[in-house]
Design an enzyme around this catalytic site. Structure first.
Site, PDB file in Angstrom:
ATOM      1  CD1 TRP A 102      -3.351   0.716  -1.158  1.00  0.00           C
ATOM      2  CD2 TRP A 102      -3.226   0.267   1.034  1.00  0.00           C
ATOM      3  NE1 TRP A 102      -4.559   0.197  -0.748  1.00  0.00           N
ATOM      4  CE2 TRP A 102      -4.515  -0.084   0.581  1.00  0.00           C
ATOM      5  CE3 TRP A 102      -2.915   0.085   2.375  1.00  0.00           C
ATOM      6  CZ2 TRP A 102      -5.491  -0.614   1.426  1.00  0.00           C
ATOM      7  CZ3 TRP A 102      -3.884  -0.443   3.226  1.00  0.00           C
ATOM      8  CH2 TRP A 102      -5.152  -0.786   2.746  1.00  0.00           C
ATOM      9  CG  ASP A 169       2.529  -2.687  -1.448  1.00  0.00           C
ATOM     10  OD1 ASP A 169       2.098  -3.778  -1.886  1.00  0.00           O
ATOM     11  OD2 ASP A 169       1.832  -1.901  -0.778  1.00  0.00           O
ATOM     12  CE  LYS A 193      -6.245  -5.098  -2.166  1.00  0.00           C
ATOM     13  NZ  LYS A 193      -5.078  -4.418  -1.583  1.00  0.00           N
TER      14      LYS A 193
HETATM   15  C1  LIG Z   1      -4.701  -3.648  -0.453  1.00  0.00           C
HETATM   16  C2  LIG Z   1      -3.350  -3.102  -0.439  1.00  0.00           C
HETATM   17  C3  LIG Z   1      -2.575  -3.101   0.743  1.00  0.00           C
HETATM   18  C4  LIG Z   1      -3.094  -3.588   2.076  1.00  0.00           C
HETATM   19  O1  LIG Z   1      -3.232  -4.943   2.076  1.00  0.00           O
HETATM   20  P1  LIG Z   1      -3.647  -5.760   3.388  1.00  0.00           P
HETATM   21  O2  LIG Z   1      -3.299  -7.143   2.986  1.00  0.00           O
HETATM   22  O3  LIG Z   1      -5.113  -5.527   3.571  1.00  0.00           O
HETATM   23  O4  LIG Z   1      -2.866  -5.267   4.529  1.00  0.00           O
HETATM   24  C5  LIG Z   1      -1.296  -2.595   0.672  1.00  0.00           C
HETATM   25  N1  LIG Z   1      -0.792  -2.123  -0.477  1.00  0.00           N
HETATM   26  C6  LIG Z   1      -1.502  -2.109  -1.626  1.00  0.00           C
HETATM   27  C7  LIG Z   1      -0.884  -1.566  -2.870  1.00  0.00           C
HETATM   28  C8  LIG Z   1      -2.796  -2.594  -1.626  1.00  0.00           C
HETATM   29  O5  LIG Z   1      -3.516  -2.591  -2.769  1.00  0.00           O
END
Ligand SMILES: *Cc1c(COP(=O)(O)O)cnc(C)c1O
Length: 357
Positions: A102, A169, A193
């Site tokens: 990511w 993030d 998540k």
């Molecule tokens: C799942 C994830 C993403 C991507 O998320 P989307 O909402 O599907 O774009 C980005 N960063 C991390 C750390 C993730 O676990």
């Protein structure tokens, strides 16, 4: 049979969230309307957004220097919004820490916008650790890191002192443990998540960092738009935000972040203790960087794969396979997962060792 869902995302949610969402789809707050057909300008819909923002602030102790917004496009759109809002148009520069799949996607988006320096990367060892010695250039506009690396199963346990704004993030560990929000200038994450269903991203923005790039930012991509409009700029995903609201109400009811962080710690300790004890398995990640959210492990003898897979499937476990690019197994233990489900997996691993060890 009870299903134990170890999915890495979307996350599992408490049963009461599914129940409340189901009810709201049929008849929202006794309006006689489905949540799916209600106007996003309806006062009770706007109340859903306000509550969700308020609960996010309350649960995370967000200081009033920061604002909370919800946008669509998930974390992937945040990869684009971050450089648009923070990287100067002329002579701008960003610094990124590359800790996984990511992070590298975020880096790719920043590179489209301007000079992007990768201060350190753990790609040399398949992202199995978090780099700790690196320097953050003080002439960059911001430093970006990823708190939890969902694919490899690593997690930052501390954050560097940054001479420049720090962006994180937190898609896969937001709301799972205590974080000092005031140490960050921008936190973002896809909501699926830990916070709720898919369909949104949350961003926690320090207001004073905005408006300094000289860029002509498209309206939707400008954080200021969503701050000014209290996240109701255009037709927002009422159903997904409602799910997040219900989930945050559940989290508050059980005791908030202090309680959930204890529960998450207990689950990950149980899981890693078994990975380490059991002679059939190995954990590929550096011990000090292990994620409390996503525990990755591999079979020492790949020839027993079919036997192990048959056993965990028979126990009602689903979504245990590792990400397709790393293989092995990954047990994701987000907030709503009860420790009993982790125990079921541990018991399967023990039975597997007894049978084939
Ligand atoms: C799942 C994830 C993403 C991507 O998320 P989307 O909402 O599907 O774009 C980005 N960063 C991390 C750390 C993730 O676990």
């Amino acid at each position: 049979m009870k299903i134990h869902n170890f999915s890495a995302g979307p996350c599992i949610l408490p049963q009461e969230v599914f129940d409340r969402m189901s009810q709201a789809v049929l008849n929202f707050n006794n309006t006689g309307l489905s949540l799916m057909e209600i106007s996003h300008r309806h006062p009770e819909a706007e109340e859903v957004m306000r509550n969700t923002i308020r609960l996010t602030k309350e649960l995370l102790n967000v200081p009033n220097t920061h604002e909370v917004i919800f946008t669509q496009g998930g974390a992937s759109l945040q990869f684009v919004m971050v450089p648009f809002n923070l990287m100067r148009e002329n002579g701008g520069k960003a610094a990124y820490l590359d800790t996984g799949v990511w992070a590298s996607k975020a880096i790719a988006e920043a590179k489209r916008m301007g000079m992007t320096e990768v201060v350190a990367s753990s790609s040399d060892k398949k992202y199995s650790y978090i780099p700790k010695t690196y320097e953050i250039p003080s002439d960059a506009d911001y430093f970006h890191c990823t708190s939890n690396n969902t694919v490899a199963g690593t997690q930052m346990k501390s954050f560097p002192d940054s001479p420049i704004p720090i962006v994180c993030d937190m898609s896969s560990d937001i709301m799972s443990k205590e974080v000092d929000i005031s140490k960050f200038d921008l936190i973002y994450g896809g909501t699926q998540k830990n916070m709720g269903p898919a369909g949104n991203a949350v961003a926690i923005v320090k207001k004073e960092i905005l408006g300094k790039t000289g860029r002509n930012i498209p309206t939707y991509l400008n954080y200021q738009t969503h701050i000014d409009k209290e996240s109701t700029f255009n037709t927002w995903s009422v159903l997904a935000v409602y799910g997040a609201m219900c989930n945050l109400e559940w989290l508050k009811k059980i005791g908030g972040i202090p309680e959930i962080s204890k529960r998450n710690k207990a689950k990950s300790e149980l899981m890693y203790a078994e990975i380490d004890r059991n002679g059939m398995f190995a954990g590929p990640v550096a011990l000090e960087d292990r994620s409390d959210m996503n525990a990755t492990f591999v079979l020492k003898d790949e020839n027993l794969k079919d036997e192990f897979d048959t056993m965990w499937k028979a126990a009602g476990i689903v979504n245990l396979k590792g990400h397709r690019i790393v293989g092995g197994y990954r047990a994701s233990m987000y907030n709503a997962m009860p420790i009993e489900s982790v125990q079921v997996l541990v018991d399967v691993m023990k039975a597997f060792e007894e049978k084939f060890g």
